[in-house]
Design an enzyme around this catalytic site. Structure first.
Site, PDB file in Angstrom:
ATOM      1  N   HIS A 249     -29.913  13.968  36.519  1.00 24.58           N
ATOM      2  CA  HIS A 249     -30.630  14.494  35.204  1.00 24.58           C
ATOM      3  C   HIS A 249     -31.917  15.060  35.491  1.00 24.58           C
ATOM      4  O   HIS A 249     -32.137  16.159  34.625  1.00 24.58           O
ATOM      5  CB  HIS A 249     -31.090  12.905  34.447  1.00 24.58           C
ATOM      6  CG  HIS A 249     -30.184  12.284  34.277  1.00 24.58           C
ATOM      7  ND1 HIS A 249     -29.698  10.766  34.831  1.00 24.58           N
ATOM      8  CD2 HIS A 249     -29.120  12.259  32.994  1.00 24.58           C
ATOM      9  CE1 HIS A 249     -28.583  10.279  34.142  1.00 24.58           C
ATOM     10  NE2 HIS A 249     -28.515  11.100  32.906  1.00 24.58           N
TER      11      HIS A 249
ATOM     12  N   HIS B  25     -31.211   9.907  37.105  1.00 23.27           N
ATOM     13  CA  HIS B  25     -31.259  10.051  38.677  1.00 23.27           C
ATOM     14  C   HIS B  25     -31.189  11.486  38.865  1.00 23.27           C
ATOM     15  O   HIS B  25     -31.631  12.316  37.939  1.00 23.27           O
ATOM     16  CB  HIS B  25     -29.800   9.423  39.006  1.00 23.27           C
ATOM     17  CG  HIS B  25     -28.476   9.959  38.259  1.00 23.27           C
ATOM     18  ND1 HIS B  25     -28.198  11.404  38.281  1.00 23.27           N
ATOM     19  CD2 HIS B  25     -27.795   9.343  37.362  1.00 23.27           C
ATOM     20  CE1 HIS B  25     -27.130  11.680  37.350  1.00 23.27           C
ATOM     21  NE2 HIS B  25     -26.899  10.511  36.846  1.00 23.27           N
TER      22      HIS B  25
ATOM     23  N   MET C 113     -28.604   9.140  28.363  1.00 27.45           N
ATOM     24  CA  MET C 113     -28.453   7.736  28.156  1.00 27.45           C
ATOM     25  C   MET C 113     -29.247   7.028  29.168  1.00 27.45           C
ATOM     26  O   MET C 113     -28.989   5.788  29.113  1.00 27.45           O
ATOM     27  CB  MET C 113     -26.942   7.368  28.126  1.00 27.45           C
ATOM     28  CG  MET C 113     -26.384   8.153  27.093  1.00 27.45           C
ATOM     29  SD  MET C 113     -24.661   7.228  26.419  1.00 27.45           S
ATOM     30  CE  MET C 113     -23.646   7.097  28.006  1.00 27.45           C
ATOM     31  N   GLY C 114     -30.258   7.690  29.671  1.00 26.72           N
ATOM     32  CA  GLY C 114     -31.177   6.968  30.617  1.00 26.72           C
ATOM     33  C   GLY C 114     -30.582   6.350  31.914  1.00 26.72           C
ATOM     34  O   GLY C 114     -29.467   7.093  32.314  1.00 26.72           O
TER      35      GLY C 114
END
Ligand code: PAF
Length: 278
Positions: free
Chosen positions: A37, A34, A30-31
């Site tokens: 991810h 960090h 979901m963007g």
């Protein structure tokens, strides 16, 4: 990094690559990316010929409209981070790209794993997660999909979804990345002040405390002792539960592998974390 904005462009590119025999890895996000991810992307890049990263804030999984409104949006920074990976396919769809027909045909009963813990405190959350993950899986049709264990229950729910629907996708669980003080990396940490970030370390301290005290208590007793330990900090506990690692059910002894799951508010920000105990 190659940027795709529509489902048709992404599908066309993936069809070409799959016809060339390339394996496809998928990292849905979901963007507000960090290191957590990026560790998923790194692993996917190592294991697959082609990697798709989607950035889509799925409104269907937010039971609280305020939480959705405040969810961090850092698309420019996300692109900067992902541009370090030359061949990545980055997909930023709209609602209609993800759900071209509607999102109502998805009716999959995943049983208890979606109604306990997060499911009990965020009604409808896993229905929304199931809908979006299924829709994205159907679009990307990856060989492998990567998820972080910080969202432990989400991993269990998605594994169950893959099993129930008979999808030929390997769900790869990747370990939680943590700040030096133990705080699990999360996009929501961007909403914490420096002091709150320090205070939030009580979550991991409590998880470690629970892990270190498994042999001293029964699961029920440890649950209550760990709550007292947690409450010495300044966060507001929503739940702390020790459950079986496979089925997320309450346990009476330490025969089975177990996990301690915590959800708590640090100021206005809700954080979750977990640790396998034995
Ligand atoms: O873990 C997340 O970021 C989301 O729940 C996911 C899997 C991308 C679905 O929206």
């Amino acid at each position: 990094m190659i940027h795709f904005q529509t489902r048709s462009d992404l599908i066309a590119k993936l069809n070409t690559l799959k016809n060339e025999g390339k394996s496809v890895g998928f990292v849905p996000t979901m963007g507000a990316l960090h290191q957590g991810h990026l560790s998923l992307v790194d692993r996917a890049v190592k294991e697959c010929d082609v990697v798709v990263v989607s950035i889509y804030v799925n409104p269907l999984q937010f039971n609280n409209p305020e939480d959705l409104k405040n969810y961090p949006n850092r698309l420019e920074d996300d692109f900067k981070l992902l541009s370090l990976y030359p061949d990545l396919l980055v997909f930023t769809p709209t609602f209609l790209d993800v759900f071209p027909l509607d999102d109502e045909h998805y009716k999959v009963d995943l049983g208890d794993v979606e109604t306990v813990l997060e499911g009990a405190h965020r009604p409808g959350h896993f229905l929304g997660v199931g809908k979006v993950v299924y829709a994205l899986f159907d679009l990307v049709k990856p060989h492998k999909a990567y998820f972080g264990s910080k969202d432990y229950q989400q991993v269990i729910v998605i594994k169950k979804l893959v099993e129930v629907l008979g999808l030929k996708i390997e769900v790869v669980e990747c370990s939680t990345q943590r700040d030096p003080n133990g705080l699990a990396m999360s996009s929501r940490n961007l909403l914490l002040s420096p002091t709150e970030k320090m205070d939030a370390a009580i979550i991991f301290k409590t998880l470690k405390y629970s892990q270190e005290n498994v042999s001293a208590y029964t699961p029920q007793k440890l649950q209550s002792v760990a709550k007292s330990f947690f409450n010495k900090g300044s966060l507001r506990l929503e739940y702390l539960e020790i459950v079986s690692a496979a089925g997320l059910k309450p346990i009476d002894d330490w025969q089975q592998k177990s996990v301690c799951c915590i959800a708590a508010y640090c100021g206005k920000i809700r954080l979750i974390d977990n640790l396998v105990l034995n």
